[in-house]
Motif scaffolding. Structure first.
Motif, PDB file in Angstrom:
ATOM      1  N   SER A  86      -6.628   2.910  -3.896  1.00 41.35           N
ATOM      2  CA  SER A  86      -6.741   2.221  -2.606  1.00 41.35           C
ATOM      3  C   SER A  86      -5.489   2.544  -1.789  1.00 41.35           C
ATOM      4  N   ASP A  88      -2.724   4.225  -0.054  1.00 42.46           N
ATOM      5  CA  ASP A  88      -2.159   5.558  -0.255  1.00 42.46           C
ATOM      6  C   ASP A  88      -1.875   5.736  -1.744  1.00 42.46           C
ATOM      7  N   VAL A  91       1.781   5.097  -2.969  1.00 40.12           N
ATOM      8  CA  VAL A  91       2.400   3.775  -2.846  1.00 40.12           C
ATOM      9  C   VAL A  91       1.807   2.893  -3.939  1.00 40.12           C
ATOM     10  N   ALA A 118      -1.696  -0.448   2.560  1.00 39.72           N
ATOM     11  CA  ALA A 118      -1.935  -1.839   2.975  1.00 39.72           C
ATOM     12  C   ALA A 118      -0.903  -2.321   4.000  1.00 39.72           C
ATOM     13  N   ASN A 167       1.582  -6.878  -4.203  1.00 40.93           N
ATOM     14  CA  ASN A 167       1.378  -7.624  -5.455  1.00 40.93           C
ATOM     15  C   ASN A 167       2.119  -8.979  -5.439  1.00 40.93           C
ATOM     16  N   ALA A 200      -7.479  -6.674   3.909  1.00 44.79           N
ATOM     17  CA  ALA A 200      -7.534  -5.834   5.119  1.00 44.79           C
ATOM     18  C   ALA A 200      -8.648  -4.802   4.986  1.00 44.79           C
ATOM     19  N   MET A 222      -4.378 -11.290  -5.314  1.00 55.35           N
ATOM     20  CA  MET A 222      -4.042  -9.880  -5.573  1.00 55.35           C
ATOM     21  C   MET A 222      -4.506  -8.927  -4.470  1.00 55.35           C
TER      22      MET A 222
HETATM   23  N1  SAH Z   1      -1.922   2.014  -3.212  1.00 54.38           N
HETATM   24  C1  SAH Z   1      -2.148   0.746  -2.551  1.00 54.38           C
HETATM   25  C2  SAH Z   1      -1.330  -0.385  -3.152  1.00 54.38           C
HETATM   26  C3  SAH Z   1      -1.718  -0.757  -4.580  1.00 54.38           C
HETATM   27  S1  SAH Z   1      -0.797  -2.127  -5.174  1.00 54.38           S
HETATM   28  C4  SAH Z   1      -1.834   0.914  -1.047  1.00 54.38           C
HETATM   29  O1  SAH Z   1      -1.224   1.892  -0.665  1.00 54.38           O
HETATM   30  O2  SAH Z   1      -2.228   0.039  -0.267  1.00 54.38           O
HETATM   31  C5  SAH Z   1      -1.932  -3.441  -4.891  1.00 54.38           C
HETATM   32  C6  SAH Z   1      -1.437  -4.337  -3.769  1.00 54.38           C
HETATM   33  O3  SAH Z   1      -1.683  -3.691  -2.520  1.00 54.38           O
HETATM   34  C7  SAH Z   1      -2.161  -5.667  -3.641  1.00 54.38           C
HETATM   35  O4  SAH Z   1      -1.633  -6.650  -4.516  1.00 54.38           O
HETATM   36  C8  SAH Z   1      -1.900  -6.017  -2.196  1.00 54.38           C
HETATM   37  O5  SAH Z   1      -0.573  -6.507  -2.030  1.00 54.38           O
HETATM   38  C9  SAH Z   1      -1.977  -4.645  -1.533  1.00 54.38           C
HETATM   39  N2  SAH Z   1      -3.336  -4.364  -1.002  1.00 54.38           N
HETATM   40  C10 SAH Z   1      -4.156  -3.387  -1.414  1.00 54.38           C
HETATM   41  N3  SAH Z   1      -5.301  -3.376  -0.691  1.00 54.38           N
HETATM   42  C11 SAH Z   1      -5.179  -4.374   0.222  1.00 54.38           C
HETATM   43  C12 SAH Z   1      -6.019  -4.863   1.269  1.00 54.38           C
HETATM   44  N4  SAH Z   1      -7.210  -4.301   1.515  1.00 54.38           N
HETATM   45  N5  SAH Z   1      -5.573  -5.897   2.028  1.00 54.38           N
HETATM   46  C13 SAH Z   1      -4.362  -6.466   1.783  1.00 54.38           C
HETATM   47  N6  SAH Z   1      -3.541  -6.029   0.809  1.00 54.38           N
HETATM   48  C14 SAH Z   1      -3.925  -5.014   0.036  1.00 54.38           C
END
Ligand code: SAH
Length: 249
Positions: A86, A88, A91, A118, A167, A200, A222
């Motif tokens: 999810s 990037d 990240v 995110a 997180n 989001a 989460m």
């Molecule tokens: N690789 C992902 C992050 C993974 S860590 C990225 O770049 O977004 C997982 C954390 O990402 C979650 O606990 C939350 O803090 C955030 N996250 C991921 N998807 C999200 C979303 N759709 N809306 C809000 N926060 C999100």
């Protein structure tokens, strides 16, 4: 130049926060061109409807190394493989581990495709909180000891960075956000404008602006990303804005 053997192709793809519109065209095209999609169950389910004819391979959370090796092994069978994350992939995603393990699979070529993380998807929903220098910190202590997380929180707050927390909470760590808010308050020494974004780009999306004292009690889950403003962050017409300072020149 000598003859170079074609390598097996793998793509590590950031899917963005959720909906297809939030995916980059490059990511969509790479997914279309792949035979097999590997990922964490939740994200793979989001893709199955869009790409019903692909082969899917999933592993639950906490089996990241196995998931990556599975991707390399599929590629070695001649499949073009996409490892999806999810946001990037670079990240808190899989691109680092894929490149680390890639040394053991010299016949494979890994390409990383960026996605909307995110922090950026959430920032747009809140307003413009990340207009100035910001620090991104994960509150997960699965791979990082809490002492180090606390040190980073203190340093970022003391340097007046806008702070973006990934997180922020889970069942086992329900008081971490509260602890983080208290640390930031100790360093900043003042009330700060904050924002939270849940899911989001997904069903149930919501963005709220509040103050640090309210954030302490916020029931983050989460799928929440948290934004803590710097000393200059303001609420403008209900939106969270960190001035860059253009109006001062
Ligand atoms: N690789 C992902 C992050 C993974 S860590 C990225 O770049 O977004 C997982 C954390 O990402 C979650 O606990 C939350 O803090 C955030 N996250 C991921 N998807 C999200 C979303 N759709 N809306 C809000 N926060 C999100």
């Amino acid at each position: 130049m000598g003859y170079r053997q074609m390598k097996h192709e793998l793509y590590v793809i950031g899917m963005g926060p959720g909906r297809e519109e939030k995916m980059t065209l490059e990511a969509l095209q790479a997914l279309e061109a792949c035979d097999t999609i590997v990922g964490y169950t939740v994200y793979v389910d989001l893709l199955k409807m869009r790409f019903p004819d692909k082969e899917y391979m999933t592993t639950p959370m906490r089996q990241e190394t196995r998931r990556c090796r599975m991707a390399f092994e599929e590629a070695q069978k001649g499949k073009r493989v996409a490892m999806v994350c999810s946001g990037d992939a670079g990240v808190y995603g899989m691109s680092g581990l894929m490149l680390e393990l890639g040394r053991e699979y010299p016949d494979c070529q890994v390409t990383v495709i960026s996605g909307v993380t995110a922090a950026l998807a959430g920032a747009a929903l809140l307003g413009a909180p990340l207009m100035h220098d910001f620090a991104v910190i994960s509150l997960s202590d699965l791979l990082t000891p809490w002492e180090k997380i606390e040190k980073r929180l203190r340093a970022a707050a003391a340097a007046d960075f806008v702070i973006c927390l990934y997180n922020p909470s889970s069942k086992k760590r329900s008081d971490y956000l509260k602890r983080a808010c208290q640390i930031i308050f100790e360093e900043a020494g003042q009330e700060l404008v904050c924002g939270v974004v849940k899911s989001a780009g997904r069903e149930g999306e919501c963005a709220e602006v509040m103050y640090l004292s309210e954030l302490e009690e916020y029931p983050a889950d989460m799928f929440t990303t948290v934004f803590i403003g710097n000393s200059e962050t303001r609420i403008i017409d209900g939106r969270m804005v960190t001035p860059r300072g253009y109006q001062n020149i």
